[in-house]
Scaffold this motif. Structure first.
Motif, PDB file in Angstrom:
ATOM      1  N   SER A 358       0.825  -1.214   0.000  1.00  0.00           N
ATOM      2  CA  SER A 358       0.000   0.000   0.000  1.00  0.00           C
ATOM      3  C   SER A 358       0.856   1.260   0.000  1.00  0.00           C
ATOM      4  O   SER A 358       0.483   2.278  -0.596  1.00  0.00           O
ATOM      5  N   SER A 399      -8.032   0.945  -1.085  1.00  0.00           N
ATOM      6  CA  SER A 399      -8.655  -0.050  -0.201  1.00  0.00           C
ATOM      7  C   SER A 399      -9.694   0.604   0.702  1.00  0.00           C
ATOM      8  O   SER A 399     -10.705  -0.002   1.052  1.00  0.00           O
ATOM      9  N   ASP A 400      -9.466   1.882   1.078  1.00  0.00           N
ATOM     10  CA  ASP A 400     -10.419   2.632   1.898  1.00  0.00           C
ATOM     11  C   ASP A 400     -11.066   3.737   1.059  1.00  0.00           C
ATOM     12  O   ASP A 400     -11.219   4.863   1.499  1.00  0.00           O
ATOM     13  N   LYS A 445     -17.570  -1.148  -4.747  1.00  0.00           N
ATOM     14  CA  LYS A 445     -16.317  -1.148  -5.507  1.00  0.00           C
ATOM     15  C   LYS A 445     -16.581  -1.181  -7.006  1.00  0.00           C
ATOM     16  O   LYS A 445     -15.881  -0.540  -7.800  1.00  0.00           O
ATOM     17  N   ASP A 463      -6.371  -1.156  -5.505  1.00  0.00           N
ATOM     18  CA  ASP A 463      -5.799  -1.741  -4.287  1.00  0.00           C
ATOM     19  C   ASP A 463      -6.751  -2.833  -3.787  1.00  0.00           C
ATOM     20  O   ASP A 463      -7.757  -2.547  -3.139  1.00  0.00           O
ATOM     21  N   GLU A 464      -6.427  -4.095  -4.130  1.00  0.00           N
ATOM     22  CA  GLU A 464      -7.223  -5.258  -3.737  1.00  0.00           C
ATOM     23  C   GLU A 464      -8.703  -5.069  -4.081  1.00  0.00           C
ATOM     24  O   GLU A 464      -9.592  -5.353  -3.288  1.00  0.00           O
ATOM     25  N   TRP A 465      -8.943  -4.593  -5.301  1.00  0.00           N
ATOM     26  CA  TRP A 465     -10.299  -4.301  -5.738  1.00  0.00           C
ATOM     27  C   TRP A 465     -11.170  -5.562  -5.782  1.00  0.00           C
ATOM     28  O   TRP A 465     -12.344  -5.537  -5.433  1.00  0.00           O
TER      29      TRP A 465
END
Length: 520
Positions: A358, A399-400, A445, A463-465
């Motif tokens: 990240s 991610s957030d 998402k 980011d880790e979608w």
């Protein structure tokens, strides 16, 4: 910090001072008229009474005009400071915003701006009260320098005692303001952690009784003390002004100078309201000073007009060369990162939690400034000052991530994209806004992906979608959607743990203990 007194406000302040001077002079004129004509009447005279009411109407008109000018000045200032501070927050580098706690930012936005604007509004009362005191003081000196000297000493002592009380009030308010930042953290915890608190009564009890309640009690105690000192200061001044009237009348009667004594007594009574206005403006101005220091401590970047940020042309090759980054505590970071992404490639970044993925993602997005090394676009380095320009070619889903309701970009493909993401039955676009964002995490998402694609920026960072997608849609994303995006000229950089689909990446980099290696 921003400039809180632009040329327009300076001109308005000058006009305010002129109007207040005229208003104060008119007030003294009324006192002079009472002394010269009303107190010396030997018989009824309707002309004198009519002229007196004309003066009162003029005084009223001037007070309204003066107050209207002050209101215009105050509201312009409030608008100016609100709009500039929000713009500053938007323009401030993300690293700096992260270092400032969200609670502090919210406390300043909700509380400090209000106190700063309230303090500025009280300046008008301070100026108005001060001018009337000066004009009336000059008039008393003209009538009797002895009475002027008495009032000067009397009011001087009152102001000294008043300042002692004000200092005690401000000490308690400063403690209150420090506790307020903690209170906002408690608020945030109770809202953000509501699910955890609802299912765990022990955790809820701990937050409420061990964190929130002691702080709320301290806030109440210090607020109460501050208000008591403020009330004591104000009422003390009011009562002592009446005491001055008694002393003036006593000595006037003793010296057979009733006319002057009555005039000065009336003058003191006239002076009482503006003097109280003057006294009561101090606490708000002192609170505004504390609020200003709090806003200043946020260390926001300077205010800039507009959003015209030059775009760096879309690149053919993007490189990270010997990039290192360390957090403030120097306990974790990434080091010697070398990475290359070519236009149209699909690049995966993998690694265990806490490996630095990240952090690298934030550097690649232009949100963190590297401690060492450089970003190269087509072999040309991107300077730190040009990072925001570099970021203007990027669409990212963090991610957030935050999902905005307003839709930007080319909206003609909205329905196609909503259908592609399986959202056409739940979401539509109305008045350039998504009809709802109240969706599951995976659907949110997907809606964020729709927003990204509508922006038509050809470098997409994820980011880790896929982590929150169901197995069917995850498979469709890797096997179909990524290929379609690549064919449409998109470059994709994605953090992923889905080793089942690694074959669909052109390159794979692995992070471990803050270092990187290319494994495909």
């Amino acid at each position: 910090m921003i400039n809180y007194a632009p040329k327009k406000l300076i001109k308005q302040i000058i006009l305010m001072l002129i109007l207040n001077a005229i208003y104060s002079g008119c007030g003294v004129g009324i006192l002079s008229f009472i002394n010269k004509y009303l107190l010396t009447l030997s018989e009824k005279n309707l002309n004198i009474l009519a002229l007196f009411f004309v003066l009162l109407i003029l005084f009223l008109a001037l007070s309204v005009i003066s107050r209207a000018a002050l209101c215009k000045l105050e509201n312009d200032f409030v608008f100016d400071i609100r709009t500039k501070i929000i713009k500053q927050i938007i323009d401030t580098k993300h690293q700096k915003i992260e270092q400032t706690s969200e609670a502090n930012l919210l406390a300043s936005l909700s509380g400090d701006i209000s106190r700063l604007t309230d303090g500025f509004m009280r300046i008008s009362e301070l100026v108005q009260g001060l001018m009337i005191v000066i004009f009336v003081g000059a008039y008393v000196f003209y009538i009797s320098w002895e009475m002027f000297l008495f009032l000067f000493v009397w009011l001087g002592i009152l102001m000294i005692l008043n300042q002692i009380l004000m200092k005690k009030m401000m000490n308690n308010f400063e403690i209150y303001r420090a506790n307020e930042d903690i209170l906002y953290k408690n608020y945030k915890s109770s809202i953000s952690g509501h699910k955890e608190l609802y299912i765990n009564a022990q955790k809820a009890k701990s937050l409420y009784e061990d964190d929130f309640l002691p702080n709320a009690i301290n806030l109440r105690k210090n607020s109460l003390k501050a208000q008591i000192y403020q009330a004591l200061a104000g009422n003390f001044m009011s009562v002592m002004m009446l005491g001055a009237v008694g002393v003036v009348l006593y000595f006037g009667l003793s010296n057979n100078n009733l006319s002057n004594a009555v005039t000065i007594a009336i003058t003191i009574l006239f002076l009482r309201a503006p003097l109280m206005m003057l006294v009561f403006s101090f606490p708000s101005i002192l609170k505004a000073k504390i609020a200003y220091e709090k806003i200043k401590a946020l260390n926001l970047d300077p205010f800039q007009n507009g959003f015209e940020i030059p775009k760096i042309p879309l690149w053919e090759k993007l490189e990270l060369k010997n990039i290192s980054f360390w957090y403030e505590n120097n306990k974790f970071g990434i080091k010697n990162i070398n990475l290359q992404i070519n236009k149209g490639e699909i690049v995966f970044l993998i690694g265990a939690n806490g490996s630095g993925k990240s952090t690298l993602f934030m550097i690649l997005a232009g949100l963190y400034e590297a401690s060492d090394g450089e970003i190269l676009i087509d072999n040309k380095p991107v300077s730190k000052d040009a990072l925001r320009s570099y970021s203007q070619n990027i669409s990212a889903i963090f991610s957030d991530f935050y999902l905005f309701e307003r839709v930007l970009g080319d909206k003609k493909n909205t329905n196609i994209l909503l259908e592609k993401m399986g959202l056409d039955k739940k979401v539509s676009v109305e008045n350039n806004k998504f009809s709802t964002t109240n969706l599951s995490t995976g659907q949110r998402k997907r809606l964020a992906m729709v927003a990204c694609l509508l922006e038509e920026r050809k470098f997409i960072m994820l980011d880790e979608w896929a982590a929150d997608q169901d197995p069917v849609f995850r498979k469709e994303f890797y096997e179909q959607i990524l290929g379609e995006l690549k064919s449409a000229g998109y470059t994709i950089f994605a953090i992923s743990h889905d080793d089942k689909y690694f074959e669909y990446a052109d390159k794979i980099y692995k992070m471990q203990n803050g270092e990187i290696e290319k494994i495909k």
